[in-house]
Design a protein around this motif. Structure first.
Motif, PDB file in Angstrom:
ATOM      1  N   HIS A  76       0.796  -1.224   0.000  1.00  0.00           N
ATOM      2  CA  HIS A  76       0.000   0.000   0.000  1.00  0.00           C
ATOM      3  C   HIS A  76       0.836   1.285   0.000  1.00  0.00           C
ATOM      4  O   HIS A  76       0.270   2.379  -0.054  1.00  0.00           O
ATOM      5  CB  HIS A  76      -0.928  -0.006   1.216  1.00  0.00           C
ATOM      6  N   LYS A  77       2.168   1.150   0.047  1.00  0.00           N
ATOM      7  CA  LYS A  77       3.046   2.319   0.031  1.00  0.00           C
ATOM      8  C   LYS A  77       3.997   2.220  -1.149  1.00  0.00           C
ATOM      9  O   LYS A  77       4.640   1.196  -1.341  1.00  0.00           O
ATOM     10  CB  LYS A  77       3.844   2.405   1.330  1.00  0.00           C
ATOM     11  N   TYR A 137       6.862   3.664  -1.605  1.00  0.00           N
ATOM     12  CA  TYR A 137       8.274   3.519  -1.261  1.00  0.00           C
ATOM     13  C   TYR A 137       8.623   2.067  -0.969  1.00  0.00           C
ATOM     14  O   TYR A 137       9.771   1.639  -1.176  1.00  0.00           O
ATOM     15  CB  TYR A 137       8.641   4.421  -0.077  1.00  0.00           C
ATOM     16  N   GLN A 138       7.626   1.277  -0.506  1.00  0.00           N
ATOM     17  CA  GLN A 138       7.874  -0.144  -0.297  1.00  0.00           C
ATOM     18  C   GLN A 138       8.078  -0.857  -1.633  1.00  0.00           C
ATOM     19  O   GLN A 138       8.896  -1.777  -1.743  1.00  0.00           O
ATOM     20  CB  GLN A 138       6.706  -0.778   0.468  1.00  0.00           C
TER      21      GLN A 138
END
Length: 911
Positions: A546-547, A549-550
Motif C-alpha cells: 500500500h506504500k 516507497y515499499q
C-alpha cells in the motif's frame, strides 16, 4: 460527325511534359470497368460470394456489376465539372462555363440517375425484373437505385440527391444518354431478360446489403483504373468496343497483377507443424481445431484459454482451414495495441507464405501501423501510389489518385486490402463507423477471417462497435475468431448474438462454466467443447502493498540481487514518475520505460530491446538486474517473462493477464532471491470493508479515470484476498474469478460508498453504447445518405476513452526541418498519438519555421492532412521541446525524450 462522348475529359494532370494532359471520360469509365470485370474473372471466389449474397446467377451478376461500375462517373458529364479545367472545356467543346461547381461530381452522378437514367433504362427495357412470388409493388426504381448510389458514391461517402440547381445542360443530357446506351449494349446485352428475383421486399434487403460491398469494390477499381503508369492518357478517338478489347482489358490485367489485391491459391492439407515448424507437439486446443467440422456458411469461434497456450497459432490454423474449405481467402488480425501487433507480426511473417501456393499471384502481408511491408509490390503499385497525380477537382474534392496516395501513405489502411493484415482492432472497426472510405475498408475485410485477440480488453464503445462489425461481416458471409483468456460470459453472449443477427441462425448459446473452452457458432449450432489445458495447475501467490516507497525498495533490492523486475502502471504519468525515481538509485542503463507515448520508430526500438531482454530467447546475463516500468502495453500478447512482477490494482481480468508475465518461461537458473512458486505484488489502497468513496482515487488519481468502476476493483481485491491464502490459481479458477466480479449477482456485494462510481460507470457505458449506435453505419439501410453523416477518419474515434490526436514529430536543426525519424517520406515512424484534451493544433513557430513546414508538407504523401505537425528544438539538457496552445488558451511546453517519450512539461497563462 464526331460523337459527343469524345468531348468530355475524365482525368487531367498539370501540363509538365509533352504527354497528353487529359484522359477522355469514356476511356476512364471503360478502364475502371475493365478492372472490375478482370478482377471478378481472376477472383471467382469473390464473384461466387457476391452471387450468394444477392441471389443472382454469377454470369448475370458479373455483367450487372460491370454496367453499374461503368456509370460511376456520370456526374463528370456536367458542364459544371468540365469547367474545372477551362482550357480543356474550351478545347473539347469550344465553350466556357461560369456556373459554380457547387455539388460534387459523385452526387451529380446520382442526380443524373434519378432524373434521366432510370427513364432511359425503362424505355429500353434494360433492367426489367420479374418476381417469382407475386407482389403488388414492383419497386424497380428503388431496388436498382441502391446500387446506383453505391457506385456514384465511390469517393468515400454516399451521394446526395440535391436538386437545387440544374446540373446538366441539353448537350450534357444528350451525351449522358449516348454513354448510358453504350454501356447497356456493352454490358447488359449478355444478361437474361427479364431478371428473375424472389420478391421485392427480399430483393431490396439483399441489394441494400450488397451495396456496401459494391461501393467499396467500385472505389478500389476506380483507384486501380486511375493509375497513369498503366492506363496512359488517351485523347484520340477510338471506337469504344475496340478500346475495351484492345486497351482497357489488357491494361486491367496488368494493373491487377501488379496491385497485390488478387487472391492467391491456397495450399492444401497443411498441418500445424507445416505452418509453424517450431511447434513439435500441438496443444489440446490446437489438436481439436485441426479436427473440428466446418459447415458451409459464416462461422464464429470463441477460443478461451490462458496466456501462453498457443491461442494465436491455433487461430491461424483455423483461419487456414477456413481458407482451404473455400470459406475465406485471407485474414485480418486485430489486436488491442501496436505493441501486440508488432509481436503478432513477428510470429506470422515466418508462416503466412506457407498458406499459399507459390505462383504468379503473390500473397501480401502488411503490418498495419508501421509501414513494414513484406511484399513491396503492394505499396508500389496499388492505386497509382507512385504514379503521376491527377489534379484535384476542387478545393474539397481530391482526385482518385490524389486521395489514394494520401490514404495508402498510412499502411494501417492498406493492411485491410492485403491478403494478410495485422494491426490494431481500430482499423477493422473503422469499416463500420461513419467515416470516409468506410465501404472500402469493409470490402477489404470481405471474404477474410477476422481474428480478434484479447477480446475482453475493449471498452463498451469498442465492444458495441465490434458487435456491429460482426453483424455486417456475418451478413456478407464472413467468419470471425475471437480469443480471450478472461472473457465474462455476458460478453460472449453479446458477441455471439451480434454475429447471429447477421445470419439466419437461431441464437442459442448455452452457458458453460468449463475452462478452457471452444465455442463454435455456425449453421449446425454445436455445443461448446471443454478441452484440457496445456498447463497443469499454476499457482501465483499474491501480496498487497500500500506504500509506493515499499515498492521502490522491493524493486531495487530484487534488481541488485540479480532479478529482472517489471512494474506495470495504470497511467503514463505514473510510469514516468516511477522511472525517474528509480533512475536516482539504479544504473540508468538497466532501467527501461515502455508506454504508448513514443514516436513509432522509438517505440519499435524500445519494444525490440524489451523483447531481447525479457523475451523467450533472453539469457540470464541479459536479464540480470534489469528493470522495466511499463503501462498496459505489456499485459497482452507479448511473450515476456519477469522474475518479479508488481502491478497497480486493475480489473480482475487484467490482473490475471498480468500474472501471466510472471515467470512465464521455464528457466532453471533464476536468482536465489526470486520466490518459487511466484509471488505477484499488487500496489493498492488498503482493503476496507466499508471504504470511502475516494478509496481508489486517493492513491490512483489518474488510474481512477482509466478504470472508473471502483466497486469492481474493490470486489476484485476482495475476491483475491478471499482466495486460499491470497493466491491465484489458473487456469482452473480463472472463469470463477472473472464471473465473481462480472456475474449477475456480483453488484450486490459492492459497498454502498462505491455504488456511485458503479452508477457513473454504468451511465457512461449506456452513453458510450448510444454513441456507438449513432456512430456506426445502419447496415440494413444500404449505402445511402438519407440518414448518414460522414466525417473524415480522424474525427471518427474508435476509442472514446482514448481519443487521440496524431502528432507528427519534426526536428529543427541548423535552420532545416526534417522528420524525427526518416522513413521514406511516410513519416509514420515519427508519429505519436496523444489525448485530444491536451491541446489544439496551434503552435508557436517563427516565420522561418512556418515557411519550412509548409514546404515540408508538400513533400508528404498525405500532405500532412489530419495530423498535428510539431516542430521540436533541442535544449541544453538534451531534451527536445515545442510550444503549443491548449484548448483553454494556455501555452504549454511539449517535451520529447527518446527514453521517456512525449509529455507536457510546464504550463503558462496566455498573455
Amino acid at each position: 460527325m464526331t460523337s459527343l462522348l469524345y468531348k468530355y475529359w475524365g482525368k487531367a494532370k498539370p501540363k509538365d511534359d509533352n504527354s497528353p494532359t487529359y484522359h477522355l471520360l469514356i476511356y476512364h469509365c471503360l478502364d475502371v470497368t475493365a478492372v472490375a470485370f478482370t478482377f471478378l474473372k481472376m477472383n471467382p471466389q469473390i464473384l461466387k460470394k457476391f452471387s450468394q449474397q444477392t441471389k443472382i446467377h454469377e454470369n448475370d451478376l458479373l455483367w450487372l456489376i460491370c454496367f453499374f461500375v461503368a456509370i460511376h462517373d456520370l456526374g463528370k458529364f456536367s458542364n459544371r465539372f468540365q469547367g474545372q479545367r477551362p482550357e480543356l472545356f474550351e478545347l473539347l467543346q469550344g465553350d466556357t462555363s461560369v456556373l459554380p461547381y457547387n455539388l460534387r461530381h459523385d452526387s451529380m452522378g446520382f442526380v443524373a440517375w434519378i432524373d434521366f437514367v432510370c427513364e432511359w433504362l425503362t424505355e429500353g427495357e434494360w433492367l426489367t425484373i420479374e418476381f417469382h412470388l407475386p407482389s403488388k409493388k414492383n419497386k424497380w426504381r428503388e431496388i436498382w437505385s441502391v446500387w446506383a448510389s453505391a457506385v456514384t458514391g465511390h469517393h468515400g461517402e454516399p451521394p446526395v440527391a440535391n436538386h437545387d440547381y440544374v446540373y446538366f445542360n441539353q448537350r450534357d443530357v444528350q451525351s449522358l444518354k449516348e454513354f448510358v446506351l453504350l454501356a447497356c449494349n456493352l454490358f447488359l446485352s449478355p444478361i437474361q431478360k427479364p431478371l428473375f428475383l424472389n420478391n421485392p421486399k427480399d430483393s431490396l434487403k439483399l441489394f441494400k446489403n450488397f451495396s456496401w460491398s459494391l461501393s467499396g469494390f467500385c472505389t478500389l477499381c476506380d483507384w486501380l483504373g486511375s493509375n497513369q503508369e498503366i492506363f496512359h492518357y488517351k485523347t484520340e478517338e477510338i471506337l469504344a468496343e475496340s478500346y475495351w478489347e484492345k486497351v482497357a482489358l489488357p491494361k486491367a490485367e496488368q494493373a491487377l497483377f501488379e496491385s497485390g489485391v488478387l487472391i492467391p491459391t491456397i495450399a492444401k492439407n497443411l498441418t500445424l507443424c507445416d505452418l509453424f515448424p517450431k511447434i513439435s507437439e500441438p496443444t489440446p486446443l490446437q489438436k481439436l481445431l485441426n479436427e473440428i467440422e466446418l459447415p458451409d456458411g459464416p462461422q464464429l469461434f470463441f477460443l478461451e484459454e490462458i496466456t501462453g497456450s498457443g491461442k494465436t497459432e491455433a487461430a491461424w490454423l483455423l483461419a487456414y482451414r477456413l481458407m482451404q474449405a473455400n470459406l475465406a481467402f485471407g485474414a485480418y488480425l486485430g489486436l488491442p495495441t501496436m505493441a501486440t501487433a508488432n509481436q503478432a507480426y513477428r510470429r506470422i511473417s515466418q508462416a503466412y507464405r506457407k498458406f499459399f501456393v507459390q505462383n504468379d499471384v503473390i500473397p501480401t502481408l502488411i503490418l498495419a501501423h508501421s509501414a513494414r511491408t513484406l511484399i513491396k509490390e503492394f505499396k508500389n503499385s496499388i492505386g497509382a501510389e507512385n504514379s503521376p497525380r491527377d489534379i484535384d477537382y476542387a478545393t474539397n474534392e481530391m482526385s482518385a489518385s490524389q486521395y489514394c496516395s494520401a490514404w495508402l501513405a498510412d499502411k494501417s489502411k492498406a493492411s485491410l486490402l492485403a491478403t494478410i493484415g495485422i494491426g490494431t482492432l481500430d482499423q477493422a472497426l473503422l469499416a463500420i463507423l461513419r467515416n470516409k472510405y468506410q465501404a472500402l475498408r469493409l470490402f477489404g475485410l470481405y471474404g477474410k477471417v477476422l481474428i480478434v485477440d484479447e477480446v475482453h480488453a475493449y471498452d463498451t464503445y469498442m465492444t458495441e462497435t465490434l458487435c456491429a462489425l460482426l453483424t455486417s461481416l456475418a451478413s456478407q458471409g464472413g467468419s470471425a475468431i475471437l480469443l480471450s483468456a478472461t472473457m465474462p460470459n455476458k460478453l460472449k453472449q453479446k458477441l455471439a448474438k451480434a454475429f447471429s443477427d447477421g445470419t439466419d441462425y437461431k441464437y442459442t448459446l448455452e452457458e458453460v462454466k468449463s475452462f478452457p473452452l471452444i465455442t463454435h457458432v455456425s449453421s449446425e449450432q454445436n455445443p461448446p467443447q471443454a478441452i484440457a489445458s496445456r498447463f497443469s495447475e499454476r499457482e501465483v501467490q499474491l501480496k498487497f502493498i500500500h506504500k509506493d516507497y515499499q515498492i521502490m525498495d522491493y524493486i531495487l533490492s530484487q534488481a541488485k540481487n540479480g532479478a529482472c523486475v517489471c512494474w506495470i502502471r495504470n497511467t503514463v504519468a505514473d510510469a514516468l514518475k516511477a522511472y525517474e525515481q528509480l533512475a536516482q538509485n539504479h544504473p540508468i542503463s538497466q532501467i527501461r520505460l515502455f508506454h504508448a507515448r513514443f514516436a513509432m520508430g522509438d517505440r519499435q526500438r524500445i519494444e525490440d530491446g524489451v523483447e531481447q531482454i525479457f523475451g523467450v530467447n533472453s539469457t540470464d546475463e541479459k536479464r540480470k538486474g534489469q528493470i522495466l516500468i511499463a503501462t498496459q502495453v505489456v499485459e497482452q500478447s507479448l511473450d515476456l517473462d519477469f522474475d518479479c512482477l508488481i502491478t497497480d490494482l486493475c480489473p480482475i481480468e487484467l490482473l490475471i493477464q498480468r500474472a501471466g508475465r510472471l515467470q512465464r518461461h521455464q528457466r532453471d537458473n533464476r536468482p536465489a532471491c526470486v520466490k518459487i512458486p511466484p509471488e505477484m505484488l499488487i500496489y493498492s489502497p488498503p482493503f476496507i470493508d466499508n471504504p470511502s468513496s475516494d478509496w481508489f482515487e486517493k492513491i490512483f488519481p489518474g488510474g481512477a479515470k482509466v478504470y472508473p468502476a471502483h466497486g469492481q476493483l474493490w470486489l476484485a481485491m476482495k475476491i483475491l484476498r478471499d482466495q486460499e491464502m491470497n493466491k491465484m490459481v489458473v487456469p482452473q479458477r480463472a472463469r470463477d474469478m472473472v464471473e465473481a466480479v462480472y456475474g449477475l449477482e456480483s453488484d450486490i456485494q459492492i459497498p454502498e460508498s462505491l455504488i456511485k462510481h458503479e452508477d457513473a460507470s454504468q451511465g457512461k457505458e449506456y452513453a458510450d453504447r448510444t454513441i456507438s449506435l449513432r456512430s456506426t453505419v445502419e447496415f440494413q439501410a444500404g449505402y445511402t445518405s438519407e440518414e448518414l453523416f460522414w466525417k473524415d477518419e480522424p474525427f471518427v474515434p474508435t476509442r472514446l476513452t482514448d481519443v487521440n490526436t496524431t502528432c507528427r514529430l519534426l526536428k529543427w536543426v541548423n535552420g532545416k526541418l526534417n522528420a524525427w525519424i526518416f522513413d521514406d517520406n511516410t513519416y509514420l515512424l515519427s508519429q505519436v498519438n496523444i489525448r485530444d484534451q491536451y491541446f489544439e493544433a496551434t503552435s508557436m513557430y517563427s516565420s522561418e519555421q512556418q515557411t519550412a513546414l509548409i514546404r515540408l508538407k508538400e513533400t508528404m504523401k498525405d500532405k500532412g492532412k489530419w495530423v498535428c505537425c510539431i516542430i521540436l528544438e533541442l535544449g541544453s539538457d538534451n531534451e527536445w521541446r515545442s510550444w503549443v496552445q491548449d484548448q483553454k488558451g494556455s501555452l504549454r511546453v511539449i517535451t520529447y525524450h527518446i527514453h521517456k517519450g512525449l509529455f507536457f512539461e510546464r504550463k503558462f497563462s496566455h498573455a
